[in-house]
Every structure is written in structure tokens, then in C-alpha cells.
Scaffold this motif. Structure first.
Motif, PDB file in Angstrom:
ATOM      1  N   PRO A  29      41.973  40.007  40.102  1.00 23.73           N
ATOM      2  CA  PRO A  29      41.907  40.652  39.290  1.00 23.73           C
ATOM      3  C   PRO A  29      40.476  40.722  38.548  1.00 23.73           C
ATOM      4  CG  PRO A  29      43.342  39.307  38.863  1.00 23.73           C
ATOM      5  CD  PRO A  29      42.845  38.705  39.718  1.00 23.73           C
ATOM      6  N   PHE A  30      39.749  41.927  38.441  1.00 26.82           N
ATOM      7  CA  PHE A  30      38.604  42.272  37.793  1.00 26.82           C
ATOM      8  C   PHE A  30      38.575  43.583  36.731  1.00 26.82           C
ATOM      9  CE2 PHE A  30      36.263  45.271  39.839  1.00 26.82           C
ATOM     10  CZ  PHE A  30      37.132  44.874  41.354  1.00 26.82           C
ATOM     11  N   GLU A  31      38.274  44.043  35.961  1.00 28.71           N
ATOM     12  CA  GLU A  31      37.815  44.661  35.197  1.00 28.71           C
ATOM     13  C   GLU A  31      36.662  45.600  35.102  1.00 28.71           C
ATOM     14  OE1 GLU A  31      38.211  44.348  30.989  1.00 28.71           O
ATOM     15  OE2 GLU A  31      37.629  46.386  30.093  1.00 28.71           O
ATOM     16  N   ASP A  32      37.099  46.872  36.186  1.00 24.79           N
ATOM     17  CA  ASP A  32      36.091  47.440  36.711  1.00 24.79           C
ATOM     18  C   ASP A  32      35.283  48.733  35.742  1.00 24.79           C
ATOM     19  OD1 ASP A  32      34.651  48.667  38.604  1.00 24.79           O
ATOM     20  OD2 ASP A  32      35.789  49.694  39.397  1.00 24.79           O
ATOM     21  N   ASN A  33      34.348  47.815  35.237  1.00 17.77           N
ATOM     22  CA  ASN A  33      34.370  49.455  32.965  1.00 17.77           C
ATOM     23  C   ASN A  33      33.069  49.668  33.999  1.00 17.77           C
ATOM     24  OD1 ASN A  33      33.845  50.066  30.546  1.00 17.77           O
ATOM     25  ND2 ASN A  33      32.313  47.940  30.076  1.00 17.77           N
ATOM     26  N   ARG A  34      32.943  50.741  33.694  1.00 18.73           N
ATOM     27  CA  ARG A  34      32.518  52.180  34.284  1.00 18.73           C
ATOM     28  C   ARG A  34      32.105  52.614  33.087  1.00 18.73           C
ATOM     29  NH1 ARG A  34      33.314  54.463  39.494  1.00 18.73           N
ATOM     30  NH2 ARG A  34      34.452  52.237  40.608  1.00 18.73           N
ATOM     31  N   VAL A  35      30.716  53.186  32.585  1.00 12.97           N
ATOM     32  CA  VAL A  35      29.945  52.759  31.469  1.00 12.97           C
ATOM     33  C   VAL A  35      29.229  54.111  31.835  1.00 12.97           C
ATOM     34  CG1 VAL A  35      27.925  52.457  30.143  1.00 12.97           C
ATOM     35  CG2 VAL A  35      29.126  50.367  31.419  1.00 12.97           C
ATOM     36  N   SER A  36      29.591  55.194  31.042  1.00  8.94           N
ATOM     37  CA  SER A  36      29.100  56.607  30.877  1.00  8.94           C
ATOM     38  C   SER A  36      27.948  56.284  30.318  1.00  8.94           C
ATOM     39  CB  SER A  36      30.356  57.372  29.874  1.00  8.94           C
ATOM     40  OG  SER A  36      30.117  56.861  28.512  1.00  8.94           O
TER      41      SER A  36
END
Lengths: 205, 205
Positions: A29-36
Motif C-alpha cells: 500500500p502507498f499514499e499517492d499524494n498528488r501535489v497541486s
């Protein structure tokens, strides 16, 4: 306790997609942090060298795409069987990175005229040069780049093929290179990668 | 039987010097094959991807500078103590490579005006940005980039410092960065590196 992975990247495939492919392959599992873009202005100073992607592993920060990919390749036991195979995998990865850089140079060309000139060279000379050599390598190595078995550079390559659409190339790009084409299809058909492809958010590039 | 190393590169320091530094550090004999431009036209097609340096190891061909440096780092036991340290070393190496690429872009600028503009940005923004972060890293890691002990990326960095002379920078380049400056001096003072510096042929860059 399970390792905690958090990928920080923009809401695009870009450089980050190779890491997403590898984490998916590893079925962790991974957090897919999409940065604006707005968040990025604040976050930039906190990154090691003002760039994304970064991969936080139990809150420690990894950076540089290939360094992160190699690290994950080692974690998932797809980083070569000995020092020489590791070096061959690394060399192919840096070679593909060179090709990606040349592609990006076309995308970033300052005006239409220079873009078209660079694009012609890329399509008629650079892609054929690299792809014919890489295709031969895959033929000689039983369907993979190195050592007759899957390694992280196979996944790195595949994760980037779609990216060539930034210079107007589609999947037909590989049609004259049957071994690269099969490698690409085979990696994308792996259940863990299929699962990622189905659930990832859409992005144009 | 001792491993047989043959480095193929031009008669310059350039990309090849990092490999020469590492082979010297490892105190292994190597053939320092300096390829003339005439020879290069013939040799180019025989290289994996039309580029030098290549390092032949018992007649097998290694390529891509960082892949070769990492391989030698492993052979000489200066490639980190665990997977995370390896990833940190790799990330620093790719970061220095980014900086070297920006430097080369200045050197290769097509005309005086764009060269001077790019050079100003390099000297006033890019070098300070990278060097201040790298300096802090060396401060935090007991005089080395990673893990409080010598690794191949320390040698990779040092081998490239002289290369910044292609954009008119001399050794004073590091004067505001005491930790990088000390690292550079310390690596250059190692007896095996000293021995290389004394015997290598002169080249302008």
C-alpha cells in the motif's frame, strides 16, 4: 509493522509513474499524494533539492527517481542477481533516462520551429537508434533487458512508454520493435500492474 | 586471476575522470585507453549506445558513468552499509549529475549572449543553491555525503570539481562552502588519489 510509503508528486504520470508502477508491482500500500501547484509553492523548499518526486519511507525522504526505483527494485528482489547484473540494469536505466531527457527537450522547445526540427530528429534518428539497440538487448535476454528475468528497469521502461505522447507519439511508437513491444505488453499485463492501471486517476501525460 | 580493467574515454578528464579516480582509489591496475577523435569515428558503432566512457571488466563492457562508478564502489566496499544508504548515495550522485548537466548546458550554449545569460544564472543561483544544500549534508554526515564515512559519491563529486573550469570557475568555487571544500581536499589528499593526480597526463578539461 508494515513499511509506510508516501509518494509526493504532481497530478500527472511524469517521473512519478515509474515509482507508482514499482510500488504497485510490489503490492505494498502507498499514499499517492498528488501535489497541486498551489501546494507545490509551499512544499518546494522542504524537498531535498527543490524537485519532485520524493518517496517517504517510514517518514524518511528518498529522492531522485532512479535512486528510488533502484531502492524499490532491491526491496522487491528485482534488482539483479550479482554486481554485474546490477550494473547492467543501472546502465540501461540511465540510457532510457537519456532518451527521456531528449524527448523532454523537444516538449520544452521554446518555439514551434525549433520544436519541429528537434521532433524530426527525435522521431527519425534518436528513437530508432535507441529502440533498435534496446530491442536487440531484449531479444538477447529472453524478453527482458537483463539476465533473462524481470528487473526494475523493465518496469521503469514500460512506465515511461506512454510518456512519449508529450511529443505526439502513441503506442505505435514500438511497432517496429517486436521485443520491446512484447516487453511493454507483458509488464502491463501483470495482475498487479493491471490493477494499478485500472484504478489510477486519469492524467494527460 | 586479477580482474582486468580497461577504461575507454577521450584524452580529457570529463566523464571518464570519475572512473579513473575510483580505479585509483581501489588501487587496481587499469588500462587508461585514451581514444583519439580519429579512432572514435571507428569505435563509436561498437559502443553500446554510441557514447564513452565504457569500462571493460575482464572484456565485458560496462557503460554509463554512474552505473560504472556504482559498480566500482561496490567492488571497493564504499557503496553504503544498507539499502537506504545506497539509495541516499545514488540520490546525491544523480543530483550532482543534474548540476553537471546544467554546467555543460552553459559550456555548450550556441552563442556568447545566451552563454553569458546562462552562466550568470549558474554562478549566482544554481551553484549556490546546490552547494549550500550539499555543504549542509556533508556537515550533517561527519565530513562525507552519506553515513559518516567515505562512499563512491564523495569521490565522484571531487573528480568533477575541476570540471567546473569549463564555465570559468576555479578552485575558489567552493570557498564559501567549508565542508565541501574540506571534503574535496581530503579526497584529493588520499595517497592513492595523490598518486593518480601526480601521474595522469595533462588535459585542459
Amino acid at each position: 509493522m508494515a513499511t509506510k510509503y508516501k509518494l509526493n508528486y504532481f497530478n500527472t504520470r511524469g517521473q512519478g509513474e515509474a515509482i507508482r508502477f514499482l510500488l504497485s508491482y510490489g503490492e505494498v500500500p502507498f499514499e499517492d499524494n498528488r501535489v497541486s501547484i498551489h501546494e507545490w509553492h509551499q512544499l518546494k523548499r522542504a524537498t531535498p533539492f527543490g524537485k519532485l518526486p520524493t518517496l517517504e519511507v517510514n517518514n524518511e525522504v528518498g529522492y531522485q527517481t532512479l535512486a528510488v526505483c533502484r531502492y524499490l527494485g532491491r526491496q522487491f528482489k528485482i534488482a539483479g542477481n550479482d554486481a554485474w547484473e546490477e550494473a547492467q540494469i543501472d546502465a540501461v536505466a540511465d540510457t532510457i533516462k537519456d532518451l527521456n531527457t531528449e524527448t523532454l527537450d523537444v516538449y520544452l522547445a521554446p518555439d514551434c520551429e525549433s520544436k519541429e526540427k528537434l521532433r524530426e530528429k527525435l522521431v527519425n534518428e534518436t528513437f530508432p537508434f535507441y529502440f533498435s539497440k534496446l530491442d536487440k538487448m531484449v531479444l538477447d535476454n529472453g524478453g527482458f533487458f537483463v539476465g533473462g528475468q524481470l528487473s526494475w528497469v523493465d518496469i521503469f521502461f514500460t512506465s515511461g512508454v506512454e510518456g512519449y505522447n508529450v511529443v505526439g507519439m502513441d503506442e505505435d511508437l514500438l511497432k517496429n520493435y517486436p521485443n520491446l513491444s512484447d516487453l511493454n505488453k507483458n509488464i502491463r499485463s501483470l495482475p498487479a500492474i493491471q490493477s494499478w492501471l485500472k484504478k489510477r486517476p486519469f492524467s494527460a501525460f
